[in-house]
Design a protein around this motif. Structure first.
Motif, PDB file in Angstrom:
ATOM      1  N   ARG A  12     -87.946 117.529  76.906  1.00 54.27           N
ATOM      2  CA  ARG A  12     -88.728 118.754  76.668  1.00 54.27           C
ATOM      3  C   ARG A  12     -88.991 118.963  75.169  1.00 54.27           C
ATOM      4  N   ILE A  13     -88.057 118.577  74.337  1.00 54.85           N
ATOM      5  CA  ILE A  13     -88.257 118.694  72.886  1.00 54.85           C
ATOM      6  C   ILE A  13     -89.253 117.635  72.400  1.00 54.85           C
ATOM      7  N   VAL A  14     -89.065 116.402  72.852  1.00 57.88           N
ATOM      8  CA  VAL A  14     -89.902 115.288  72.413  1.00 57.88           C
ATOM      9  C   VAL A  14     -91.348 115.451  72.885  1.00 57.88           C
ATOM     10  N   MET A  15     -91.553 116.199  73.963  1.00 57.41           N
ATOM     11  CA  MET A  15     -92.914 116.438  74.463  1.00 57.41           C
ATOM     12  C   MET A  15     -93.838 116.960  73.370  1.00 57.41           C
ATOM     13  N   TYR A  16     -93.293 117.724  72.456  1.00 54.83           N
ATOM     14  CA  TYR A  16     -94.113 118.318  71.406  1.00 54.83           C
ATOM     15  C   TYR A  16     -94.431 117.330  70.283  1.00 54.83           C
ATOM     16  N   GLY A  17     -93.869 116.143  70.356  1.00 54.99           N
ATOM     17  CA  GLY A  17     -94.175 115.112  69.365  1.00 54.99           C
ATOM     18  C   GLY A  17     -95.639 114.718  69.355  1.00 54.99           C
ATOM     19  N   VAL A  18     -96.312 114.893  70.473  1.00 57.96           N
ATOM     20  CA  VAL A  18     -97.735 114.573  70.517  1.00 57.96           C
ATOM     21  C   VAL A  18     -98.512 115.490  69.580  1.00 57.96           C
ATOM     22  N   PHE A  19     -98.064 116.713  69.412  1.00 56.80           N
ATOM     23  CA  PHE A  19     -98.733 117.633  68.493  1.00 56.80           C
ATOM     24  C   PHE A  19     -98.479 117.234  67.040  1.00 56.80           C
ATOM     25  N   VAL A  20     -97.283 116.730  66.774  1.00 57.01           N
ATOM     26  CA  VAL A  20     -96.988 116.224  65.429  1.00 57.01           C
ATOM     27  C   VAL A  20     -97.918 115.052  65.114  1.00 57.01           C
ATOM     28  N   MET A  21     -98.046 114.151  66.079  1.00 57.84           N
ATOM     29  CA  MET A  21     -98.924 112.999  65.882  1.00 57.84           C
ATOM     30  C   MET A  21    -100.376 113.451  65.678  1.00 57.84           C
TER      31      MET A  21
ATOM     32  N   TYR B  65    -104.804 115.328  59.666  1.00 56.53           N
ATOM     33  CA  TYR B  65    -104.685 115.263  58.207  1.00 56.53           C
ATOM     34  C   TYR B  65    -105.314 113.976  57.679  1.00 56.53           C
ATOM     35  N   SER B  66    -105.088 112.877  58.382  1.00 63.89           N
ATOM     36  CA  SER B  66    -105.663 111.596  57.987  1.00 63.89           C
ATOM     37  C   SER B  66    -107.183 111.659  57.966  1.00 63.89           C
TER      38      SER B  66
END
Length: 169
Positions: A21-30, A36-37
Motif C-alpha cells: 500500500r505504501i509502495v503503490m504511491y511510488g508511481v506518483f514519485v516516478m 520534472y524531466s
C-alpha cells in the motif's frame, strides 16, 4: 493448521499489505520525476539524473509491490481451465506449481545477494554520466525478492489448508 503457521501467515500478509500500500504511491514519485524531466528539457538545462532515477523508482515499485500483487492474486495467469475449477482443486494445483516459483525466486535471490555484495564491496556505479551508486537499488531488489518469497510461502500454507478442507480465515 498449527498456530505457528497461522501466525506466520497473518504476519507476512499484514506486512506485505502495508509495504504494498505504501509502495503503490511510488508511481506518483516516478511521474513527478518524469514531469520534472520534461519541464527541465524544454525550459532549462536537461537534467542527467531524471531518466535513470525514474527507472530506479519503477524497479523499486514493481519489486517491492510483487509480494502484494501475489497476495491479491492479481498477477497474470493462463486461465484456460483454472477458472472453472473448485477452490479446493485450485489449491491442490497451486501447491504443486508454487514450487516452480520457489525455484525461480531462489535463483533471483541468490543472484541478487551476490550482485548486492559486489556493489557494496567495490562501490559499483552506473555507466551513465550521472554515475549513481548501484547498491541502494540492489538492496531494494533483494528485499523485494525476499518479501515475495515470504508471501509465496504464506500462499503455500493457505493452499495446503484449503486442500485439506480447513482454510485459514
Amino acid at each position: 493448521m498449527p498456530e505457528a503457521l497461522k501466525t506466520y501467515v497473518r504476519i507476512v500478509d499484514a506486512f506485505n499489505r502495508r509495504v504494498g500500500r505504501i509502495v503503490m504511491y511510488g508511481v506518483f514519485v516516478m511521474m513527478g520525476i518524469l514531469l520534472y524531466s520534461s519541464i527541465s528539457k524544454t525550459m532549462f538545462l536537461p537534467s542527467q539524473w531524471t531518466l535513470e532515477m525514474a527507472q530506479f523508482v519503477m524497479a523499486g515499485y514493481y519489486l517491492l509491490g510483487g509480494a502484494y500483487s501475489l497476495q491479491l492474486d492479481s498477477h497474470v495467469r493462463m486461465d484456460l481451465l483454472y477458472g472453472r475449477w473448485s477452490p479446493r482443486t485450485k489449491a491442490m494445483v497451486d501447491v504443486v506449481t508454487i514450487f516452480m516459483l520457489f525455484v525461480y525466486l531462489y535463483f533471483l535471490l541468490y543472484g541478487g545477494i551476490s550482485s548486492t555484495a559486489y556493489a557494496l564491496k567495490f562501490g559499483e556505479t552506473s555507466y551513465s554520466s550521472w554515475r549513481p551508486y548501484m547498491a541502494p537499488i540492489k538492496i531494494i531488489m533483494v528485499v523485494g525478492i525476499a518479501l515475495t518469497f515470504l508471501q509465496a510461502t504464506s500462499i503455500l500454507i493457505k493452499d495446503i489448508a484449503i486442500a485439506r478442507g480447513r482454510p485459514i480465515a
